[in-house]
Design an enzyme around this catalytic site. Structure first.
Site, PDB file in Angstrom:
ATOM      1  N   ARG A  26       4.421 -28.354  70.700  1.00 45.54           N
ATOM      2  CA  ARG A  26       5.465 -27.177  71.042  1.00 45.54           C
ATOM      3  C   ARG A  26       6.173 -26.813  69.668  1.00 45.54           C
ATOM      4  O   ARG A  26       7.601 -26.481  69.350  1.00 45.54           O
ATOM      5  CB  ARG A  26       6.216 -26.151  72.401  1.00 45.54           C
ATOM      6  CG  ARG A  26       4.724 -26.411  73.662  1.00 45.54           C
ATOM      7  CD  ARG A  26       4.651 -24.708  73.160  1.00 45.54           C
ATOM      8  NE  ARG A  26       3.583 -24.981  74.149  1.00 45.54           N
ATOM      9  CZ  ARG A  26       4.102 -24.345  74.999  1.00 45.54           C
ATOM     10  NH1 ARG A  26       5.460 -23.602  75.858  1.00 45.54           N
ATOM     11  NH2 ARG A  26       3.554 -24.287  76.218  1.00 45.54           N
ATOM     12  N   ARG A  30      10.540 -21.560  70.381  1.00 45.21           N
ATOM     13  CA  ARG A  30      12.148 -21.061  70.742  1.00 45.21           C
ATOM     14  C   ARG A  30      12.867 -21.157  70.486  1.00 45.21           C
ATOM     15  O   ARG A  30      13.440 -21.023  70.067  1.00 45.21           O
ATOM     16  CB  ARG A  30      11.919 -20.224  72.734  1.00 45.21           C
ATOM     17  CG  ARG A  30      10.741 -19.270  72.068  1.00 45.21           C
ATOM     18  CD  ARG A  30      11.173 -18.412  73.527  1.00 45.21           C
ATOM     19  NE  ARG A  30      10.482 -19.614  74.160  1.00 45.21           N
ATOM     20  CZ  ARG A  30       9.459 -19.760  76.088  1.00 45.21           C
ATOM     21  NH1 ARG A  30      10.652 -18.699  76.799  1.00 45.21           N
ATOM     22  NH2 ARG A  30       9.385 -20.971  76.627  1.00 45.21           N
ATOM     23  N   ARG A  39       8.836 -13.751  65.909  1.00 47.25           N
ATOM     24  CA  ARG A  39       8.498 -13.427  67.014  1.00 47.25           C
ATOM     25  C   ARG A  39       8.830 -11.564  67.765  1.00 47.25           C
ATOM     26  O   ARG A  39       8.105 -11.394  68.262  1.00 47.25           O
ATOM     27  CB  ARG A  39       9.024 -14.444  68.860  1.00 47.25           C
ATOM     28  CG  ARG A  39       8.693 -14.013  70.094  1.00 47.25           C
ATOM     29  CD  ARG A  39       7.375 -14.260  70.174  1.00 47.25           C
ATOM     30  NE  ARG A  39       7.222 -14.386  71.870  1.00 47.25           N
ATOM     31  CZ  ARG A  39       6.824 -13.362  72.318  1.00 47.25           C
ATOM     32  NH1 ARG A  39       6.779 -12.147  71.561  1.00 47.25           N
ATOM     33  NH2 ARG A  39       6.852 -13.152  73.852  1.00 47.25           N
ATOM     34  N   ASP A  76      -2.552 -20.678  71.535  1.00 50.38           N
ATOM     35  CA  ASP A  76      -2.450 -20.824  73.308  1.00 50.38           C
ATOM     36  C   ASP A  76      -3.600 -21.120  73.489  1.00 50.38           C
ATOM     37  O   ASP A  76      -4.473 -20.455  73.108  1.00 50.38           O
ATOM     38  CB  ASP A  76      -2.046 -19.649  73.337  1.00 50.38           C
ATOM     39  CG  ASP A  76      -1.160 -20.091  75.053  1.00 50.38           C
ATOM     40  OD1 ASP A  76       0.045 -21.046  75.100  1.00 50.38           O
ATOM     41  OD2 ASP A  76      -1.709 -20.195  75.730  1.00 50.38           O
ATOM     42  N   TYR A 151      -5.208 -21.443  85.944  1.00 54.54           N
ATOM     43  CA  TYR A 151      -4.584 -20.045  85.573  1.00 54.54           C
ATOM     44  C   TYR A 151      -5.638 -19.347  85.752  1.00 54.54           C
ATOM     45  O   TYR A 151      -5.232 -17.875  86.038  1.00 54.54           O
ATOM     46  CB  TYR A 151      -3.798 -19.884  84.079  1.00 54.54           C
ATOM     47  CG  TYR A 151      -3.215 -20.657  83.593  1.00 54.54           C
ATOM     48  CD1 TYR A 151      -1.882 -20.642  83.588  1.00 54.54           C
ATOM     49  CD2 TYR A 151      -3.077 -22.314  82.694  1.00 54.54           C
ATOM     50  CE1 TYR A 151      -0.425 -20.869  82.635  1.00 54.54           C
ATOM     51  CE2 TYR A 151      -2.699 -22.615  82.803  1.00 54.54           C
ATOM     52  CZ  TYR A 151      -0.967 -22.504  82.754  1.00 54.54           C
ATOM     53  OH  TYR A 151       0.555 -22.925  82.521  1.00 54.54           O
TER      54      TYR A 151
HETATM   55  O1  CP3 Z   1       2.660 -27.119  69.798  1.00 48.55           O
HETATM   56  C1  CP3 Z   1       2.555 -26.349  69.030  1.00 48.55           C
HETATM   57  O2  CP3 Z   1       3.853 -25.987  68.586  1.00 48.55           O
HETATM   58  C2  CP3 Z   1       1.565 -24.912  68.939  1.00 48.55           C
HETATM   59  C3  CP3 Z   1       1.460 -23.741  69.918  1.00 48.55           C
HETATM   60  C4  CP3 Z   1       1.591 -23.572  71.251  1.00 48.55           C
HETATM   61  C5  CP3 Z   1       1.849 -22.999  72.326  1.00 48.55           C
HETATM   62  N1  CP3 Z   1       1.082 -23.143  73.881  1.00 48.55           N
HETATM   63  C6  CP3 Z   1       2.770 -21.416  71.670  1.00 48.55           C
HETATM   64  C7  CP3 Z   1       3.532 -21.090  73.441  1.00 48.55           C
HETATM   65  C8  CP3 Z   1       0.485 -24.646  72.660  1.00 48.55           C
HETATM   66  C9  CP3 Z   1      -0.307 -25.803  71.768  1.00 48.55           C
HETATM   67  C10 CP3 Z   1       0.134 -24.157  73.708  1.00 48.55           C
HETATM   68  C11 CP3 Z   1      -0.464 -24.619  75.004  1.00 48.55           C
HETATM   69  C12 CP3 Z   1      -0.337 -24.463  75.533  1.00 48.55           C
HETATM   70  N2  CP3 Z   1      -0.295 -23.009  76.366  1.00 48.55           N
HETATM   71  C13 CP3 Z   1      -0.234 -25.619  76.931  1.00 48.55           C
HETATM   72  C14 CP3 Z   1      -0.865 -26.945  77.361  1.00 48.55           C
HETATM   73  C15 CP3 Z   1       0.539 -27.774  76.608  1.00 48.55           C
HETATM   74  C16 CP3 Z   1       1.582 -27.493  77.576  1.00 48.55           C
HETATM   75  O3  CP3 Z   1       2.160 -27.053  77.344  1.00 48.55           O
HETATM   76  O4  CP3 Z   1       1.586 -28.006  79.159  1.00 48.55           O
HETATM   77  C17 CP3 Z   1      -0.173 -24.225  77.908  1.00 48.55           C
HETATM   78  C18 CP3 Z   1      -0.219 -24.474  79.836  1.00 48.55           C
HETATM   79  C19 CP3 Z   1      -0.234 -23.352  77.798  1.00 48.55           C
HETATM   80  C20 CP3 Z   1      -0.143 -21.535  78.616  1.00 48.55           C
HETATM   81  C21 CP3 Z   1       1.298 -21.114  78.390  1.00 48.55           C
HETATM   82  N3  CP3 Z   1       1.273 -20.734  77.197  1.00 48.55           N
HETATM   83  C22 CP3 Z   1       2.065 -21.401  79.612  1.00 48.55           C
HETATM   84  C23 CP3 Z   1       2.625 -21.543  81.217  1.00 48.55           C
HETATM   85  C24 CP3 Z   1       3.128 -20.540  78.908  1.00 48.55           C
HETATM   86  C25 CP3 Z   1       4.304 -19.968  79.183  1.00 48.55           C
HETATM   87  C26 CP3 Z   1       5.816 -20.411  79.301  1.00 48.55           C
HETATM   88  C27 CP3 Z   1       7.039 -20.624  78.116  1.00 48.55           C
HETATM   89  O5  CP3 Z   1       7.062 -21.991  77.352  1.00 48.55           O
HETATM   90  O6  CP3 Z   1       7.237 -19.532  78.432  1.00 48.55           O
HETATM   91  C28 CP3 Z   1       2.378 -20.023  76.949  1.00 48.55           C
HETATM   92  C29 CP3 Z   1       3.434 -19.484  76.257  1.00 48.55           C
HETATM   93  C30 CP3 Z   1       4.042 -20.232  74.857  1.00 48.55           C
HETATM   94  N4  CP3 Z   1       3.050 -20.597  74.414  1.00 48.55           N
HETATM   95  C31 CP3 Z   1       5.118 -20.096  74.196  1.00 48.55           C
HETATM   96  C32 CP3 Z   1       4.698 -21.011  72.728  1.00 48.55           C
HETATM   97  C33 CP3 Z   1       5.901 -20.175  71.236  1.00 48.55           C
HETATM   98  C34 CP3 Z   1       6.209 -19.136  74.457  1.00 48.55           C
HETATM   99  C35 CP3 Z   1       6.021 -17.557  74.728  1.00 48.55           C
HETATM  100  C36 CP3 Z   1       7.084 -16.883  73.275  1.00 48.55           C
HETATM  101  O7  CP3 Z   1       7.378 -17.322  72.529  1.00 48.55           O
HETATM  102  O8  CP3 Z   1       7.434 -15.863  73.937  1.00 48.55           O
END
Ligand code: CP3
Length: 343
Positions: A26, A30, A39, A76, A151
């Protein structure tokens, strides 16, 4: 060839590097003000994932700041259910939402349009490979079938994935059909990312830790094995990192059973056990993301313990899970400097 200097790739090939290469799960997110600015311009989170100009930009942001050894495609894991018409949305402050799937929905799943729906992602990967420094490894990724399925069943994130566990006990056949389907479309998705220019890929099984021993074998190991076998049947040299979070001792045979090149370790994996796992191949991890929020001595001692225990074998330095929005970008700079021996 430039590729021979991509350090993360070298470690995936079994090399030991001192200092180890470093990137953070990640790392585009943010905690970075420039991410929040992009964003805000993007509209929805999925628009950000599907607009190559913006997705390339946010992928490059942490590379510009920290010169990480790997960039990870910005996308994602839930783009797969989105491509399967599950109506995926990311609601501010609520996390992901989608249409919950039932046994009828599983019977009707159709993979035909998935790759064309995801074409913008492949465009992002190929542009990234052109724009990144030659020495930066480009990682693609997808979710593991179990984690994506949790999910899809619940239609949202839940604290312990009880809906998916219950569904799996009640409808074992349909559930295994869903996992096999996700393994096959995800393998196709990874092959396309590799062909677009990804040097290696990571499979995220972030929810593997809620499974009992038997279910871990059937719902986590087997679909990931199937996915990796399918990718390797078509791209024999594909380099693959598998990250199963929270599974403790079950990591013991995970590399061998799935066929992954490297395994990701969460922060609860004891370093003595991690060193045993490293005798069989490269490991990636495993600093507690809260140590990065804390910074200072808490972060430094955590980094030093990992380097002492694992720094002499094939190691990709990373966190034990994603960096959180409260992390101070200055602490990330200090982390990178310390791993590289100058902080
Ligand atoms: O690692 C990176 O920088 C690459 C991008 C990446 C994102 N999600 C961007 C993201 C990767 C590799 C993921 C994987 C992901 N997404 C997983 C597996 C890894 C983990 O963290 O457990 C899972 C379970 C998800 C599902 C997901 N996406 C959730 C549960 C959420 C909401 C929670 C949160 O952190 O807000 C997301 C949204 C998400 N994916 C964001 C980002 C940067 C935040 C959303 C935003 O910017 O508004």
């Amino acid at each position: 060839m430039a590729e021979t200097h991509r350090k993360v790739l070298e470690v995936l090939n079994g090399k030991c590097l001192t200092p180890p290469p470093v990137w953070l799960m990640r790392q585009a997110g943010r905690y970075l003000p420039e991410y929040r600015a992009t964003r805000a311009k993007a509209g929805s989170f999925l628009d950000l994932c599907y607009t190559p100009d913006l997705a390339v930009e946010v992928t490059l942001q942490p590379i510009r700041r920290y010169a990480f050894d790997a960039a990870i495609l910005f996308s994602d894991i839930l783009v797969i259910p989105d491509a399967l018409h599950r109506n995926v949305r990311f609601e501010e402050g609520h996390g992901p939402r989608m249409e919950p799937i039932d046994t009828d929905g599983i019977a009707r799943l159709e993979g035909a349009g998935v790759l064309s729906h995801l074409a913008p992602v492949f465009e992002t990967v190929s542009r990234l490979r052109r724009e990144l420094p030659a020495e930066t490894t480009l990682l693609g990724f997808c979710g593991a079938p179990w984690t994506v399925a949790t999910y899809m069943i619940a239609g949202r994130g839940t604290p312990d994935q009880a809906p998916a566990r219950l569904f799996a006990y009640r409808h074992r056949k349909a559930f295994e059909q869903l996992l096999a389907f996700l393994a096959d479309v995800s393998a196709d998705y990874l092959v396309e990312q590799i062909d677009a220019g990804a040097d290696a890929v990571q499979i995220f099984d972030s929810w593997a830790g809620v499974l009992g021993e038997d279910e871990f074998a059937r719902f986590a190991v087997e679909p990931v094995r199937r996915m990796i076998a399918s990718v390797r049947a078509r791209r024999p040299g594909a380099k693959i990192i598998a990250f199963a979070k929270g599974v403790g001792l079950l990591l013991k045979d995970y590399r061998r059973l799935t066929g992954a090149d490297a395994i990701g370790l969460d922060w609860a994996v004891p370093l003595s056990f991690a060193a045993e796992l490293q005798k069989e191949g490269p490991v990636q991890g495993n600093l507690d993301p809260m140590r990065v929020v804390a910074g200072g001595a808490a972060m430094e001692s955590g980094i030093d313990r990992i380097l002492d225990a694992l720094g002499h074998g094939p190691l990709i330095f990373n966190l034990g899970h994603g960096i959180t929005p409260e992390a101070d970008p200055e602490n990330v700079a200090a982390l990178v400097a310390r791993v590289r021996g100058s902080g």
